[in-house]
Enzyme design. Structure first.
Site, PDB file in Angstrom:
ATOM      1  N   ASN A  40       1.054  -1.079  -0.056  1.00 33.95           N
ATOM      2  CA  ASN A  40       0.031   0.154  -0.028  1.00 33.95           C
ATOM      3  C   ASN A  40       0.802   1.121  -0.100  1.00 33.95           C
ATOM      4  O   ASN A  40       0.616   2.306  -0.571  1.00 33.95           O
ATOM      5  CB  ASN A  40      -0.849   0.078   1.304  1.00 33.95           C
ATOM      6  CG  ASN A  40      -2.081  -0.909   1.198  1.00 33.95           C
ATOM      7  OD1 ASN A  40      -2.499  -1.493   0.047  1.00 33.95           O
ATOM      8  ND2 ASN A  40      -2.543  -1.329   2.147  1.00 33.95           N
ATOM      9  N   ARG A 367     -10.225  -5.075 -14.401  1.00 36.53           N
ATOM     10  CA  ARG A 367      -9.349  -5.945 -13.962  1.00 36.53           C
ATOM     11  C   ARG A 367      -9.386  -7.264 -14.195  1.00 36.53           C
ATOM     12  O   ARG A 367     -10.429  -8.086 -13.321  1.00 36.53           O
ATOM     13  CB  ARG A 367      -9.005  -5.634 -12.381  1.00 36.53           C
ATOM     14  CG  ARG A 367      -8.565  -4.210 -12.085  1.00 36.53           C
ATOM     15  CD  ARG A 367      -8.056  -4.070 -10.586  1.00 36.53           C
ATOM     16  NE  ARG A 367      -7.909  -2.758 -10.220  1.00 36.53           N
ATOM     17  CZ  ARG A 367      -7.081  -1.989 -10.367  1.00 36.53           C
ATOM     18  NH1 ARG A 367      -5.927  -2.082 -11.090  1.00 36.53           N
ATOM     19  NH2 ARG A 367      -6.916  -0.474  -9.995  1.00 36.53           N
ATOM     20  N   ARG A 397      -5.114   1.145 -13.484  1.00 36.91           N
ATOM     21  CA  ARG A 397      -3.737   1.273 -12.938  1.00 36.91           C
ATOM     22  C   ARG A 397      -3.218   0.143 -12.379  1.00 36.91           C
ATOM     23  O   ARG A 397      -3.707  -0.627 -11.722  1.00 36.91           O
ATOM     24  CB  ARG A 397      -3.609   2.559 -11.671  1.00 36.91           C
ATOM     25  CG  ARG A 397      -2.286   3.020 -11.416  1.00 36.91           C
ATOM     26  CD  ARG A 397      -2.131   4.038 -10.369  1.00 36.91           C
ATOM     27  NE  ARG A 397      -2.702   5.171 -10.738  1.00 36.91           N
ATOM     28  CZ  ARG A 397      -3.585   5.986 -10.204  1.00 36.91           C
ATOM     29  NH1 ARG A 397      -4.203   5.474  -9.338  1.00 36.91           N
ATOM     30  NH2 ARG A 397      -3.623   7.142 -10.674  1.00 36.91           N
ATOM     31  N   HIS A 427     -15.552   2.280 -14.984  1.00 34.53           N
ATOM     32  CA  HIS A 427     -15.164   1.334 -13.676  1.00 34.53           C
ATOM     33  C   HIS A 427     -16.554   0.508 -13.201  1.00 34.53           C
ATOM     34  O   HIS A 427     -16.421  -0.231 -12.195  1.00 34.53           O
ATOM     35  CB  HIS A 427     -14.872   2.498 -12.690  1.00 34.53           C
ATOM     36  CG  HIS A 427     -14.385   1.545 -11.190  1.00 34.53           C
ATOM     37  ND1 HIS A 427     -15.156   1.666 -10.299  1.00 34.53           N
ATOM     38  CD2 HIS A 427     -13.228   1.225 -11.000  1.00 34.53           C
ATOM     39  CE1 HIS A 427     -14.463   1.141  -9.052  1.00 34.53           C
ATOM     40  NE2 HIS A 427     -13.444   0.652  -9.618  1.00 34.53           N
ATOM     41  N   ARG A 557     -14.183   2.284   4.335  1.00 39.16           N
ATOM     42  CA  ARG A 557     -12.871   1.431   4.681  1.00 39.16           C
ATOM     43  C   ARG A 557     -11.675   2.319   4.503  1.00 39.16           C
ATOM     44  O   ARG A 557     -10.684   2.065   5.406  1.00 39.16           O
ATOM     45  CB  ARG A 557     -12.710   0.353   3.752  1.00 39.16           C
ATOM     46  CG  ARG A 557     -11.626  -0.647   3.591  1.00 39.16           C
ATOM     47  CD  ARG A 557     -11.109  -1.331   2.448  1.00 39.16           C
ATOM     48  NE  ARG A 557     -10.566  -0.670   1.435  1.00 39.16           N
ATOM     49  CZ  ARG A 557     -10.656  -0.747   0.336  1.00 39.16           C
ATOM     50  NH1 ARG A 557     -11.289  -1.630  -0.070  1.00 39.16           N
ATOM     51  NH2 ARG A 557      -9.833  -0.202  -0.745  1.00 39.16           N
ATOM     52  N   HIS A 585     -14.933  -4.348   0.281  1.00 39.37           N
ATOM     53  CA  HIS A 585     -14.891  -3.647  -1.075  1.00 39.37           C
ATOM     54  C   HIS A 585     -16.234  -3.303  -1.689  1.00 39.37           C
ATOM     55  O   HIS A 585     -16.209  -2.545  -2.604  1.00 39.37           O
ATOM     56  CB  HIS A 585     -14.177  -4.579  -2.072  1.00 39.37           C
ATOM     57  CG  HIS A 585     -13.656  -3.886  -3.531  1.00 39.37           C
ATOM     58  ND1 HIS A 585     -14.708  -4.391  -4.442  1.00 39.37           N
ATOM     59  CD2 HIS A 585     -12.783  -3.162  -3.912  1.00 39.37           C
ATOM     60  CE1 HIS A 585     -13.930  -3.683  -5.668  1.00 39.37           C
ATOM     61  NE2 HIS A 585     -12.932  -2.990  -5.190  1.00 39.37           N
TER      62      HIS A 585
END
Length: 681
Positions: A40, A367, A397, A427, A557, A585
Site C-alpha cells: 500500500n 481488472r 492502474r 469502472h 474502509r 470492497h
C-alpha cells in the site's frame, strides 16, 4: 469542513498495521498484513505523493483553493507519519513476528550472523543460483547514463577501497528479486527450518564481486517512481498503442521516494541525493530490507499459522448443474463474495457461451484475472458465432499490461473490443446476455475476476428485470459510440444510477428525502458502505442531513474526508472502518429505516472522480428478501465489536471496549454464519 484525504488514507494503512500487531490473528496472516501495508505504501508514493509534493510547492493562494485546502507542510506531515509507521512496522516484525516464527520452528535470518553450518551452503547458492543475475556497477562520471534504478527494486550501495590506497570508490549492486525468489530455504538445524533473504546471500558474498577490495560499508536502498501515465487522450489517438508506450516510460518515471537503510552514512545520503537529484522531502529512512511486500511469499507451509480455509457457500436459488438463466428468470439472485461460491458467475458466462438461444454478450472488464475463465468463456462464445462486445478499461492502474494482453487475445478471437474512452474511466461492473426472448444482467460491486473474488468482500445481483436490462442496453449502446461523452448526457435510465447521468442527482434526492422525513419529527436514517468518501458535494449534504436530525451511519474502509461527531456540523454522523481477513470492497447505499428502505449496490465510491469522471453503475435491490439480506449484512458490520474501529473528529481510530458479558461479534464470521443458516433452510 473536510479531513485531508491523504492523511485519512495513511490512517487506513495504520489500521492494516494494527492487524499485523494483533496476537489473535494467526501468525502468517499477521505477516501478510505487513506485506499489504508495504505494498500500500509503495502505491501511495507512486500515485499520491508526487501530487502532494507538487501542491506543497504552490503559493498559499492556490493551495487554499484546492478542495480540501492544502497545507504547505503536508509533505512534511506525511513524512513524519510514515516514519512513525515504519518504526512501528519494524518493531512488530522484530519483537513479535520473528520470535513467533522461531517458536513455531522457523528461523528467518534477519540482520543477524549466519550459523557456521550455513555459510558454505549460502556461498553455493550465491555461486550457482544468484551470481548470474548480479550486475555490479562502479559509480563514475557516466554512471547515471548507464544506470537507471528500476521502480520498487532493491539495491546495495557499496563503499570499497583497495589495500594501500586511501581513495574510496562506490558501486551499486542489484538485488535480483524480480528474477529469483526473495527467500531461500536452508538446511534444518536442531529441528528448526531456516530461511534467508536473497539480500543476505549477496551481502555474505560481496567479496566475490570485488576481489582485491576492502568492503567498508553496505547500505540498501530503493526508489519509487511516479506511476501516472499522463495520457494525451483524444478521439483520434490509438489509445492501446499510446498506453503500451507509456507503460515503458513509467519504468523511468520521475522519482517520488528514495528509501535508504537507516544507518547509511550521512555523507552517502548526500552523495546519492546529488547523483539522483533527490529532494530532501523525497528522502525516507527505512530498515535493512526494502520491498517487504515480498513477505507474502515467505515459504512457510504450516496450516496452523494461517486462517482456516472456509468452504464457499452455495446460494439457495442456484443449482449450477441446471440452467442458470431459468433460475434468474424465476427471481432475482444476490450473491455475496467471498462467503459464497463464485461458480454461479462462471457458470453464467460458460452457459451463455454454448446456449444456442444466446445471441449477444456485453461486458465491462476493469481488472481481468491473469488466467481468466471469464475471458476464455467470452472467446468460446465468439467462436460459437455469438456477438460478443467487451469494454476493456486499459487505464486500470497497474493492470494495464494484463488488460492489453487479454484485449488482444479476445480481439483475435473475433470479439469486438471497445477500448478506453478518452477522459473517462469505465469502472462499472456490468454484464448483459441477450437471448431470443429475454435478457439477463449482472450488476456488481467488484470486478469480474475470480481471483479477487476469493479475497474481496463484494456483491453481485443477477436479474432479468426488463427495466434494468433495458437500462443496460442503453448504457452499452452509449459505450460503443464514438461520441460517448456526449451520448451519456442524453441517457435516461429508468432504474440504474449512472455516474455523469443521474447518480449524483439521485443521491441528492435520496438524502433530501430523509432530511424531509427528519424535519417531520419522524425516524430518518442513511446507512452507506463504501471504500472512500471524498466528494465535497455529498459530504455537505450529509452534514445537512445530520443538522436536520437524520441518523447517518457510514462504513468507510479507506479515505474519509468527512469529519464525524463535530458539534453543529456532524453530531448525528458516525463513521466506522473494518479491516479483517477479507478486503471490504462492496458499496451498499441504504436510505430509510429497515423494512421501509431503498437499497442500492454498485461500483461507485463517493469520490469526485467516481461520480463525475468515471462511468459507474448502481442498481436498486427491489426484492424484499434481498433488501433484508443487505440490511442484515450492514447491521452485522455496524455491530462488529472486534474488527470495526470508530473514527472521531480528529481522525483517531477507537477500538470498541466490550463489557465482560458482551457477546463478541466479528462481522466477517457473523456474515458467513448468517448466510450459511439462511441458505441451508
Amino acid at each position: 469542513m473536510y479531513y485531508n484525504r491523504d492523511i485519512s488514507w495513511l490512517g487506513f494503512n495504520e489500521r492494516v498495521l494494527q492487524e499485523a500487531a494483533d496476537p489473535e490473528v494467526p501468525l502468517m496472516e499477521r505477516i501478510k498484513f505487513l506485506s499489504i501495508f508495504s505494498a500500500n505504501l509503495d502505491e501511495f508514493f507512486r500515485v499520491r505523493f508526487p501530487a502532494i509534493a507538487a501542491l506543497s510547492g504552490l503559493n498559499s493562494k492556490i493551495r487554499k483553493r484546492t478542495i480540501p485546502p492544502t497545507s504547505k507542510n503536508l509533505a512534511k506531515l506525511i513524512k513524519d507519519i510514515v516514519n512513525k509507521q515504519f518504526n512501528n512496522f519494524g518493531s512488530i516484525l522484530r519483537e513479535q513476528l520473528l520470535p513467533g516464527l522461531e517458536t513455531a520452528g522457523i528461523v528467518l535470518y534477519y540482520d543477524q550472523p549466519l550459523k557456521e553450518e550455513h555459510i558454505d551452503e549460502v556461498k553455493e547458492f550465491f555461486l550457482s543460483n544468484v551470481l548470474s543475475f548480479i550486475q555490479p556497477l562502479f559509480i563514475n562520471d557516466d554512471f547515471t547514463k548507464n544506470f537507471i534504478p528500476e521502480n520498487d527494486r532493491p539495491y546495495f550501495l557499496i563503499t570499497i577501497k583497495q589495500a594501500g590506497i586511501s581513495i574510496t570508490r562506490h558501486a551499486v549492486v542489484n538485488i535480483p528479486s524480480d528474477k529469483l525468489p526473495r527467500f531461500f530455504s536452508l538446511s534444518a538445524l536442531e529441528g528448526k527450518s531456516y530461511l534467508i533473504f536473497i539480500d543476505d546471500i549477496i551481502r555474505e558474498n560481496l567479496n566475490c564481486l570485488f576481489p582485491g577490495f576492502e568492503i567498508l560499508t553496505v547500505s540498501s536502498f530503493k526508489i519509487n517512481r511516479d506511476a501516472e501515465l499522463l495520457l494525451e487522450e483524444s478521439l483520434g489517438k490509438d489509445i492501446l498503442r499510446e498506453i503500451e508506450k507509456k507503460l515503458e516510460k513509467r519504468k523511468m518515471g520521475k522519482l517520488s521516494r528514495f528509501l535508504f537503510q537507516q544507518n547509511m552514512p550521512q555523507s552517502l545520503q548526500m552523495y546519492l541525493s546529488s547523483v539522483f537529484h533527490v529532494k530532501d522531502a523525497e528522502m525516507f529512512e527505512g530498515g535493512r530490507y526494502h520491498d517487504l511486500k515480498d513477505l507474502i511469499n515467505l515459504p512457510v507451509k504450516n496450516d496452523s499459522l494461517y486462517y482456516p480455509v472456509i468452504k464457499r457457500l452455495a446460494s439457495e436459488n442456484i443449482n449450477i448443474s441446471g440452467d442458470i438463466f431459468e433460475k434468474i428468470k424465476e427471481r432475482d439472485i444476490l450473491l455475496h463474495f467471498p462467503y459464497q461460491s463464485y461458480n454461479p458467475i462462471l457458470s453464467f458466462f460458460n452457459q451463455a457461451a454454448i446456449d444456442p438461444n444466446v445471441r449477444s454478450i456485453y461486458i465491462t472488464l476493469y481488472r481481468i484475472a491473469s488466467d481468466s475463465h471469464i475471458a476464455n468463456a467470452l472467446i468460446s462464445a465468439a467462436k460459437n458465432g455469438k456477438e460478443v462486445v467487451v469494454f476493456v478499461e486499459l487505464k486500470a492502474r497497474f493492470d494495464e499490461a494484463n488488460n492489453i494482453m487479454w484485449s488482444k487475445a479476445m480481439k483475435k478471437a473475433g470479439i469486438r473490443i471497445i477500448y478506453s474512452i478518452p477522459g473517462i474511466k469505465v469502472h462499472s461492473k456490468i454484464a448483459l446476455v441477450k437471448k431470443d426472448k429475454d435478457d439477463y444482467a449482472l450488476i456488481g460491486t467488484g470486478n469480474f475476476n475470480e481471483k479477487t473474488a476469493q479475497l474481496y468482500a463484494d456483491h453481485t445481483l443477477l436479474t432479468s428485470d426488463p427495466s434494468i436490462t433495458d437500462d443496460l442496453k442503453k448504457l452499452f449502446n452509449c459505450l460503443q459510440r464514438d461520441d460517448c461523452k456526449t451520448a451519456l448526457k442524453h441517457l435516461e435510465p429508468e432504474q440504474l444510477l449512472i455516474s455523469q447521468v443521474n447518480m449524483v442527482s439521485s443521491l441528492e434526492r435520496l438524502i433530501k428525502e430523509q432530511i424531509s422525513i427528519a424535519k417531520k419529527q419522524m425516524p430518518a436514517c442513511i446507512s452507506l458502505k463504501m471504500n472512500s468518501l471524498e466528494d465535497p458535494g455529498i459530504i455537505q449534504l450529509l452534514y445537512k442531513a445530520s443538522r436536520a436530525g437524520v441518523k447517518v451511519r457510514l462504513m468507510v474502509r479507506g479515505i474519509c474526508c468527512l469529519i464525524p461527531g463535530r458539534k453543529n456540523l456532524s453530531e448525528n454522523i458516525e463513521v466506522k472502518r473494518i479491516v479483517d481477513r477479507y478486503l471490504e470492497h462492496s458499496r451498499i447505499f441504504i436510505f430509510g429505516e429497515a423494512g421501509n428502505s431503498q437499497v442500492f449496490i454498485g461500483s461507485a465510491d463517493c469520490m469526485t472522480r467516481n461520480l463525475h469522471y468515471r462511468v459507474e453503475a448502481a442498481v436498486p435491490v427491489k426484492a424484499a428478501p434481498l433488501k433484508e439480506e443487505l440490511e442484515t449484512y450492514f447491521e452485522l458490520q455496524w455491530t462488529d465489536n472486534t474488527k470495526a474501529v470508530t473514527m472521531d473528529e480528529k481522525n483517531v481510530q477507537h477500538f470498541p471496549v466490550r463489557a465482560a458479558d458482551e457477546i463478541k461479534i466479528r462481522s466477517q464470521d457473523a456474515i458467513y454464519d448468517f448466510l450459511k443458516q439462511k441458505h441451508s433452510l
